[in-house]
Design a protein around this motif. Structure first.
Motif, PDB file in Angstrom:
ATOM      1  N   ARG A 176      43.393 -14.246 -18.290  1.00 14.40           N
ATOM      2  CA  ARG A 176      43.290 -14.507 -16.857  1.00 14.40           C
ATOM      3  C   ARG A 176      41.849 -14.385 -16.370  1.00 14.40           C
ATOM      4  N   GLU A 177      41.075 -13.477 -16.936  1.00 18.19           N
ATOM      5  CA  GLU A 177      39.668 -13.324 -16.529  1.00 18.19           C
ATOM      6  C   GLU A 177      38.899 -14.625 -16.740  1.00 18.19           C
ATOM      7  N   TYR A 178      39.148 -15.278 -17.866  1.00 15.94           N
ATOM      8  CA  TYR A 178      38.443 -16.517 -18.182  1.00 15.94           C
ATOM      9  C   TYR A 178      39.066 -17.708 -17.460  1.00 15.94           C
ATOM     10  N   CYS A 224      42.940 -15.828 -26.601  1.00 20.95           N
ATOM     11  CA  CYS A 224      43.653 -14.761 -25.893  1.00 20.95           C
ATOM     12  C   CYS A 224      45.162 -15.002 -25.922  1.00 20.95           C
ATOM     13  N   GLN A 233      46.276 -10.765 -19.961  1.00 21.47           N
ATOM     14  CA  GLN A 233      45.391 -10.175 -18.953  1.00 21.47           C
ATOM     15  C   GLN A 233      43.946 -10.598 -19.172  1.00 21.47           C
ATOM     16  N   LYS A 234      43.497 -10.539 -20.420  1.00 21.25           N
ATOM     17  CA  LYS A 234      42.127 -10.970 -20.730  1.00 21.25           C
ATOM     18  C   LYS A 234      41.976 -12.475 -20.507  1.00 21.25           C
ATOM     19  N   ASN A 241      31.699 -15.286 -27.098  1.00 16.42           N
ATOM     20  CA  ASN A 241      31.031 -14.576 -26.010  1.00 16.42           C
ATOM     21  C   ASN A 241      29.545 -14.387 -26.305  1.00 16.42           C
ATOM     22  N   GLU A 270      40.260 -12.471 -32.406  1.00 16.76           N
ATOM     23  CA  GLU A 270      39.413 -11.499 -31.722  1.00 16.76           C
ATOM     24  C   GLU A 270      37.962 -11.641 -32.173  1.00 16.76           C
ATOM     25  N   ASN A 283      36.517 -14.676 -30.502  1.00 13.59           N
ATOM     26  CA  ASN A 283      36.113 -14.436 -29.118  1.00 13.59           C
ATOM     27  C   ASN A 283      34.809 -13.649 -29.034  1.00 13.59           C
ATOM     28  N   LYS A 284      34.606 -12.741 -29.956  1.00 19.53           N
ATOM     29  CA  LYS A 284      33.337 -12.015 -29.993  1.00 19.53           C
ATOM     30  C   LYS A 284      32.184 -12.981 -30.242  1.00 19.53           C
ATOM     31  N   ASN A 313      47.258 -11.795 -25.277  1.00 15.92           N
ATOM     32  CA  ASN A 313      46.445 -10.992 -24.362  1.00 15.92           C
ATOM     33  C   ASN A 313      46.287 -11.769 -23.059  1.00 15.92           C
TER      34      ASN A 313
END
Length: 276
Positions: free
Chosen positions: A134-136, A124, A131-132, A91, A84, A87-88, A129
C-alpha cells in the motif's frame, strides 16, 4: 623560470597519465558492458565515477551507464522468487536514481521509476505483504492524480502475478475510483487475466478474465463490486456474474486473492441476480 616550467611539465605529464588511465578504464567498462558482464562493468564505472567532477560529460555518461546496469538486472532476483531481496535491490535502484537525478537522463525519474515501483508492489503481493504494498501503491496513485505517470502505466498497473498449476495469473488494477468520470458506466476496478502457458512457463493464450466489476446498485445495501468471469479462448468454461464473491471499496486484497483461487479451483456458480 626553469623551475616553473619544470613544475608545469610535471603537472601536465601527471594529468596526461591520469587521463590515460581513465580512458583505459572507459574501454574496459564499455567492453564489459557490451559483454553483459554487468558486475565487472559496474565496478569499473564506479571507479571512474569516483575520479571525475560531477559536472563533466564523462561523469554523466558513467552515472547513466550504472543506471542502465541496475535496469538490466532489475528482474534477476524476482525470477528466482527472492522477492524481499529483489525489493532491497529495487529500492537501492530508486535511491540511486534520486541521488543522481541531476546527472542522468530525465526519463529515469520521469518514467522508469514508476515501473520499478510497480515491480516492488508485485513483490509485496508475492509475499502477502499488503501493508507494505500500500505504501508504494499510494505513490502511484498520487502520481496518477498529478498526471505524472508515463504511458503504459498511466491508467492501470499490474500489481500481482502468480502461477496456478499450468496457468499464469496477472492482476491489474485501474487507478480510477467509484465516482470518477472514468468509472461511469461499466467499470472494472481490478481484472485478473488467466493464461495458459508454453513449455517454458511463459504466457501462451488468454483463457478468461475475472473482473471486479462495478455493481449498478438498486439498493444501498448492495455491494460496490462483484466478481465476473468473461471467457476469451477457454473451452469447457462458463462465463457470468459470480454473486458469491462481492466486495466493497476499498477492496480487501487478501479476500479477493482467496476468492480468485476458489474460482481457479472451480468452486463457483454463475448466478443471474444479486440474490445468493
Amino acid at each position: 623560470m626553469k623551475k616553473t616550467i619544470r613544475i608545469i611539465f610535471i603537472l601536465i605529464s601527471f594529468l596526461s597519465i591520469g587521463q590515460s588511465k581513465i580512458d583505459s578504464l572507459f574501454t574496459i567498462g564499455d567492453s564489459k558492458f557490451e559483454e553483459k558482464d554487468y558486475v565487472k562493468a559496474r565496478e569499473v564505472y564506479n571507479n571512474i565515477k569516483s575520479q571525475l567532477p560531477k559536472e563533466t560529460s564523462d561523469y554523466k555518461y558513467v552515472a547513466d551507464q550504472i543506471a542502465m546496469i541496475y535496469f538490466f538486472e532489475r528482474d534477476n532476483l524476482r525470477k528466482q522468487e527472492k522477492y524481499e531481496e529483489s525489493n532491497k535491490y529495487l529500492n537501492e535502484f530508486l535511491k540511486y536514481i534520486d541521488d543522481e537525478k541531476e546527472y542522468i537522463r530525465p526519463f529515469w525519474n520521469d518514467e522508469k521509476k514508476y515501473f520499478i515501483i510497480k515491480t516492488i508492489i508485485q513483490n509485496c503481493f508475492a509475499t502477502n505483504n499488503y501493508q507494505k504494498a500500500r505504501e508504494y501503491q499510494n505513490i502511484l496513485y498520487e502520481a496518477y492524480k498529478q498526471k505524472k505517470l508515463p504511458e503504459g502505466i498511466n491508467q492501470n498497473y499490474s500489481f500481482e502475478m502468480f502461477k496456478w498449476e499450468d496457468k499464469n495469473i496477472w492482476g491489474y488494477e485501474w487507478f480510477a475510483e467509484l465516482g470518477d468520470e472514468e468509472s461511469k458506466g461499466s467499470f472494472s476496478k481490478i481484472v485478473y487475466y488467466v493464461y495458459s502457458t508454453d513449455e517454458n512457463g511463459e504466457d501462451k493464450v488468454e483463457l478468461y478474465r475475472l473482473h471486479v466489476l462495478k455493481v449498478h446498485k438498486i439498493e444501498e445495501k448492495m455491494p460496490d463490486y462483484v466478481l465476473t468471469k468473461r471467457l476469451a479462448k477457454a473451452t469447457n468454461e462458463v462465463s457470468g456474474t459470480l454473486w458469491s464473491y462481492t466486495y466493497n471499496s476499498p477492496i480487501e486484497y487478501e479476500k479477493l486473492k482467496k476468492d480468485v483461487e476458489e474460482v481457479l479451483k472451480g468452486n463457483y456458480k454463475v448466478q443471474t441476480s444479486g440474490n445468493n
